[in-house]
Design an enzyme around this catalytic site. Structure first.
Site, PDB file in Angstrom:
ATOM      1  N   MET A  11       0.723  -1.125  -0.080  1.00 30.08           N
ATOM      2  CA  MET A  11      -0.091   0.080   0.059  1.00 30.08           C
ATOM      3  C   MET A  11       0.961   1.250  -0.001  1.00 30.08           C
ATOM      4  SD  MET A  11      -3.204   1.101   0.001  1.00 30.08           S
ATOM      5  CE  MET A  11      -4.185  -0.036   0.896  1.00 30.08           C
ATOM      6  N   ARG A  15       0.959   4.282  -2.779  1.00 27.12           N
ATOM      7  CA  ARG A  15       0.663   5.459  -2.542  1.00 27.12           C
ATOM      8  C   ARG A  15       1.596   6.388  -3.159  1.00 27.12           C
ATOM      9  NH1 ARG A  15      -1.229   4.530   3.947  1.00 27.12           N
ATOM     10  NH2 ARG A  15      -3.616   3.900   3.278  1.00 27.12           N
ATOM     11  N   TYR A 159      -8.219   6.728  -4.317  1.00 28.70           N
ATOM     12  CA  TYR A 159      -7.967   5.083  -4.002  1.00 28.70           C
ATOM     13  C   TYR A 159      -6.583   5.176  -3.309  1.00 28.70           C
ATOM     14  CZ  TYR A 159      -5.707   5.512  -8.746  1.00 28.70           C
ATOM     15  OH  TYR A 159      -5.135   5.778 -10.075  1.00 28.70           O
ATOM     16  N   GLU A 160      -5.983   3.942  -3.068  1.00 28.60           N
ATOM     17  CA  GLU A 160      -5.141   3.549  -1.998  1.00 28.60           C
ATOM     18  C   GLU A 160      -5.051   4.353  -0.878  1.00 28.60           C
ATOM     19  OE1 GLU A 160      -3.396   1.156  -2.951  1.00 28.60           O
ATOM     20  OE2 GLU A 160      -3.710   1.146  -5.019  1.00 28.60           O
ATOM     21  N   GLY A 161      -6.283   4.619  -0.458  1.00 29.52           N
ATOM     22  CA  GLY A 161      -6.445   5.524   0.969  1.00 29.52           C
ATOM     23  C   GLY A 161      -6.771   6.813   0.676  1.00 29.52           C
TER      24      GLY A 161
END
Length: 314
Positions: A11, A15, A159-161
């Protein structure tokens, strides 16, 4: 029971990749908008016609058009440098034989990952919108491609947090990690750079605003230490502003570094390029870095007003 830890390795790398997506969308939108601004004829310069033989001047003559373009360009060049600096730290963290150097580089990666992802994708989207705005109605139609840049940039904030999570990660986890070791190292590095160059008259346009922004960031960090432990909502309410304040200071640090390098090359074969670099850096310090003061004011306002309204009144 190591799956979550392994997932976050993936992740965090993702990011950083998404951060580049934000920069890429900002850059391609800028290139199209700058070309359009030099070609599009509309109105006359406020100080008199610049191309009197033509029915109108190109819109690049207008201060507000230049302001928008410079805001995008100053971001693009600063975040490119910030990303490369962080990428180099990744190499040090993975390959250095020096244990202390590996630790410092790993701390830097942990601290900067949410900043890069959140700031570069938020402002990458904002900049795509700015570039589209310069096209006027032409920017809204499919044929010219600007609306595609805006739509493509939007997902990177999610996305990706989502970026609110990036801000919470920065304030809730990264600031306090290892007793604040990473953030204190960053403060120390920027402070040492300011001290090292304070006697350089040519650097003053770049150092004053950086020093002020760093002071705001340090004040915000101290405020969280004093007000967030007993009342976690204060951290939640201020984390997004803190992330963007951190990004402003980190980009300002990169601009001061680039200014130093450009000053050393401005009398050579690349004089025009270096003057452009120095002017863009001055714009950043004059027009963008002062935003740290607004972020500080919002952070120190706390969470009382945000949390006061009953949920059923939203």
């Amino acid at each position: 029971n190591k799956g979550l830890a392994a997932m976050f390795v993936m992740m965090n790398e993702a990011r950083l990749g998404v951060a580049i997506q934000g920069l890429a969308q900002s850059e391609v939108a800028y290139q199209n908008a700058a070309h359009y601004a030099r070609e599009r004829l509309q109105g006359r310069s406020l100080t008199g016609p610049k191309e009197p033989a033509k029915p109108a001047d190109p819109i690049i003559v207008h201060p507000d058009v230049r302001r928008e373009l410079l805001k995008i360009r100053a971001f693009n060049e600063a975040t490119r440098a910030l990303y490369i600096w962080t990428a180099l730290q990744a190499d040090v963290a993975h390959r250095s034989a020096d244990a202390a150097g590996k630790q410092k580089a790993d701390d830097h990666l942990g601290l900067m990952t949410p900043v890069l992802k959140g700031v570069m994708t938020d402002l990458g989207f904002d900049n795509a919108v700015r570039a589209q705005q310069l096209w006027g109605g032409h920017g809204y139609i499919v044929a010219n491609g600007m609306e595609q840049f805006v739509r493509d940039a939007r997902i990177a904030q999610i996305y990706e947090g989502a970026n609110g999570i990036q801000a919470l990660d920065l304030v809730g986890r990264k600031l306090g990690a290892h007793g604040g070791r990473a953030v204190m190292a960053f403060f120390g590095e920027v402070s040492a750079w300011l001290k090292e160059n304070e006697a350089d008259e040519a650097m003053k346009p770049y150092l004053g605003a950086l020093k002020s922004g760093l002071g705001h960031l340090q004040q915000a960090t101290m405020w969280f230490m004093q007000n967030a432990m007993a009342k976690p909502d204060n951290a939640g309410a201020g984390s997004y502003d803190y992330m963007h304040m951190f990004g402003l200071v980190a980009m300002g640090y990169m601009w001061s570094k680039m200014a130093k390098a450009a000053l050393g090359l401005k009398d050579g074969d690349r004089a025009a390029e270096m003057e452009t670099k120095l002017l863009t850096g001055r714009f950043y310090m004059e027009r963008m870095m002062p935003e740290t003061g607004a972020h500080l004011a919002r952070i120190t306002a706390g969470s009382d007003t945000i949390m006061a309204m009953p949920a059923d009144m939203f």
